[in-house]
Write an enzyme that holds these catalytic residues in place. Sequence first.
Site, PDB file in Angstrom:
ATOM      1  N   LYS A  86     -38.503   3.571 -27.806  1.00  6.71           N
ATOM      2  CA  LYS A  86     -38.175   4.063 -29.150  1.00  6.71           C
ATOM      3  C   LYS A  86     -38.499   5.560 -29.223  1.00  6.71           C
ATOM      4  O   LYS A  86     -39.656   5.955 -29.336  1.00  6.71           O
ATOM      5  CB  LYS A  86     -38.981   3.332 -30.236  1.00  6.71           C
ATOM      6  CG  LYS A  86     -38.578   3.793 -31.635  1.00  6.71           C
ATOM      7  CD  LYS A  86     -39.684   3.629 -32.643  1.00  6.71           C
ATOM      8  CE  LYS A  86     -40.066   4.838 -33.448  1.00  6.71           C
ATOM      9  NZ  LYS A  86     -39.190   5.945 -33.665  1.00  6.71           N
ATOM     10  N   SER A  95     -49.088  11.254 -33.470  1.00 10.57           N
ATOM     11  CA  SER A  95     -50.218  11.624 -34.326  1.00 10.57           C
ATOM     12  C   SER A  95     -51.373  10.633 -34.224  1.00 10.57           C
ATOM     13  O   SER A  95     -51.180   9.465 -33.864  1.00 10.57           O
ATOM     14  CB  SER A  95     -49.756  11.693 -35.780  1.00 10.57           C
ATOM     15  OG  SER A  95     -49.523  10.377 -36.257  1.00 10.57           O
ATOM     16  N   CYS A 143     -49.439  19.286 -28.076  1.00 10.21           N
ATOM     17  CA  CYS A 143     -50.812  18.836 -28.324  1.00 10.21           C
ATOM     18  C   CYS A 143     -51.806  19.611 -27.485  1.00 10.21           C
ATOM     19  O   CYS A 143     -52.995  19.574 -27.744  1.00 10.21           O
ATOM     20  CB  CYS A 143     -50.923  17.337 -28.090  1.00 10.21           C
ATOM     21  SG  CYS A 143     -50.423  16.872 -26.451  1.00 10.21           S
ATOM     22  N   GLU A 189     -55.341  19.872 -36.491  1.00 11.62           N
ATOM     23  CA  GLU A 189     -54.181  20.237 -35.680  1.00 11.62           C
ATOM     24  C   GLU A 189     -53.069  20.756 -36.589  1.00 11.62           C
ATOM     25  O   GLU A 189     -52.688  20.086 -37.546  1.00 11.62           O
ATOM     26  CB  GLU A 189     -53.685  19.016 -34.898  1.00 11.62           C
ATOM     27  CG  GLU A 189     -52.563  19.364 -33.954  1.00 11.62           C
ATOM     28  CD  GLU A 189     -52.195  18.208 -33.026  1.00 11.62           C
ATOM     29  OE1 GLU A 189     -52.025  17.086 -33.529  1.00 11.62           O
ATOM     30  OE2 GLU A 189     -52.078  18.445 -31.808  1.00 11.62           O
ATOM     31  N   GLU A 236     -51.802   8.831 -26.697  1.00 10.71           N
ATOM     32  CA  GLU A 236     -52.098  10.255 -26.533  1.00 10.71           C
ATOM     33  C   GLU A 236     -51.828  10.906 -27.875  1.00 10.71           C
ATOM     34  O   GLU A 236     -50.691  10.894 -28.350  1.00 10.71           O
ATOM     35  CB  GLU A 236     -51.195  10.863 -25.456  1.00 10.71           C
ATOM     36  CG  GLU A 236     -51.684  10.632 -24.043  1.00 10.71           C
ATOM     37  CD  GLU A 236     -53.069  11.182 -23.785  1.00 10.71           C
ATOM     38  OE1 GLU A 236     -53.482  12.143 -24.462  1.00 10.71           O
ATOM     39  OE2 GLU A 236     -53.759  10.620 -22.929  1.00 10.71           O
TER      40      GLU A 236
HETATM   41  C1  UN1 Z   1     -48.189  19.846 -22.143  1.00  4.20           C
HETATM   42  O1  UN1 Z   1     -48.514  20.870 -22.727  1.00  4.20           O
HETATM   43  O2  UN1 Z   1     -48.549  19.627 -21.017  1.00  4.20           O
HETATM   44  O3  UN1 Z   1     -47.396  15.690 -27.142  1.00  4.20           O
HETATM   45  C2  UN1 Z   1     -47.387  18.806 -22.755  1.00  4.20           C
HETATM   46  C3  UN1 Z   1     -47.856  16.598 -26.475  1.00  4.20           C
HETATM   47  C4  UN1 Z   1     -48.538  16.260 -25.185  1.00  4.20           C
HETATM   48  C5  UN1 Z   1     -47.786  16.806 -24.044  1.00  4.20           C
HETATM   49  C6  UN1 Z   1     -48.128  18.210 -23.867  1.00  4.20           C
HETATM   50  N1  UN1 Z   1     -48.696  14.837 -25.038  1.00  4.20           N
HETATM   51  O4  UN1 Z   1     -47.717  17.740 -26.838  1.00  4.20           O
END
Ligand code: UN1
Length: 495
Positions: free
Chosen positions: A177, A231, A286, A387, A252
């Site tokens: 998804k 998130s 992220c 963030e 993540e």
């Molecule tokens: C990176 O900067 O290596 O959602 C990618 C995100 C992370 C991936 C970052 N899971 O931004």
Amino acid sequence: MSSIQTVKNYINGKWIASSSGKTTANTNPAHTDEVLCYTPLSTKEEAQEAIAVAKAAFPSWKSTPAPQRGKLLFKAMHLLQERIEDVAAALTKEEGKILREAKGEIQRALNIMEYTAGEGRRLKGSTIPSELPNTFIYTIRQPIGPIGLITPWNFPVAIPIWKIAPALLAGNTVVFKPATITPITAQKIVEIFEAAGFPAGVLNLVYGSGSAIGDEIVNNHNIHGVSFTGSCEVGNTVYSQASRHNARVQCEMGGKNPLIVLNDADLKLAVEGAIQGGFGSTGQRCTAASRVIVEDSIADTLVDMMLMRMENFKVGDGMKPETDMGPCVDENQMNTVLKYIDIGKGENARLLKGGKRLTEGLYAKGYFVEPTLFDYVLPTMRIAQEEIFGPVISVIRVKDFEAAVAAANGVQFGLSASLYTNDLSKAMKFVDNADVGKVHVNSPPIGGEAQAPFGGIKATGIGPRECGSETFEFYTEIKTVYVDYTGKKREGNIY
Ligand code: UN1
């Protein structure tokens, strides 16, 4: 009749229009009057069908030898390589990042496919000495079953690939998804796997909302694992709900990554790292360097150098080669960024540059925000804690190395951290004490190589790391096997 297409779901090897009749427009964030396609908001029943199909396809995919699964993945890699220009253009148009970054992201996906496909010939277990005579203990890695993958819009090629590739290589089947605002890249990825010859039912794609499709994936008992990137709020719900039926979960989530500059650092290098880490991908990653933590004695110099570097930093349409930074992905994200800029001003952080939406001329039809630099940010301020996911860097001035480490660690997140210094002892102390999943010495906190594990701790990460060989900690079960070739009943201790 409009000629703009509504993308289709891919279930059991067929492209099928959703029956929901509901769609959402996928627009180009650099030209908001350009609708690229419509994304169907599929029904729960459609997700259920995809899950049933993934379940049915599992036994035969599981029994396909891993090297053969790897061969198909190599084919998919070659196809993505051939289509790189087309996929990169689609990525820039629907997500907004500049074309160079889009190609970089696809190269990363290719590296991941290359590494993962090779694992088809390894996927090793181990042999273990037995305390008994004539007994052989070993382990094998087996797939866990149908897996749900829920992916974000900011890396709409690399993140799906770093989940789909190891999931399929290990013999799992997948219901994918993607984010509703990056549907075309998702379609192009699945087309590549289809063209490579992956059997029907092994990889399924269902477009739609988190509340319908995401919810079904997370709560359906035929899904044995969920890998989510997005998130914290959604990730925590995914974790608590999927674990109720004992699905394996990997999340993540957010980051608030520090980039520390010590007074002995190569400042030119540090400035490049801060700009690339903070404003690359419009700060929508992220791993973005959203906090620059600097020792007082060099802070004025570093800030002046950053301001100079920002002078010629060109915001614009990512398709144009001269552009350094594209727009925010959508109105919502842009408003979040602008809200945080207001919060920073309200907290009396010093706004040195940027801070506004760009609306004139070329910018009139896009979600463009200026690269923004705040100085004199205190570690406790919201702009230093939360963030933002946009092109906003907060400079935090500290008195020494110890204060820098304390500020770096003083957030709920723990993804990535950078330190610029030439002092080996401080660098190694930081490596030991940074509360994060990855540390960069003298380079920005973004990015990662295919063969190295990626992920975070604290509020950032749940479950095993992604990428590298560690990815198979999530995508496989270990089975321990005891083979007794004594031909006799056991004597003595019986465990
Ligand atoms: C990176 O900067 O290596 O959602 C990618 C995100 C992370 C991936 C970052 N899971 O931004």
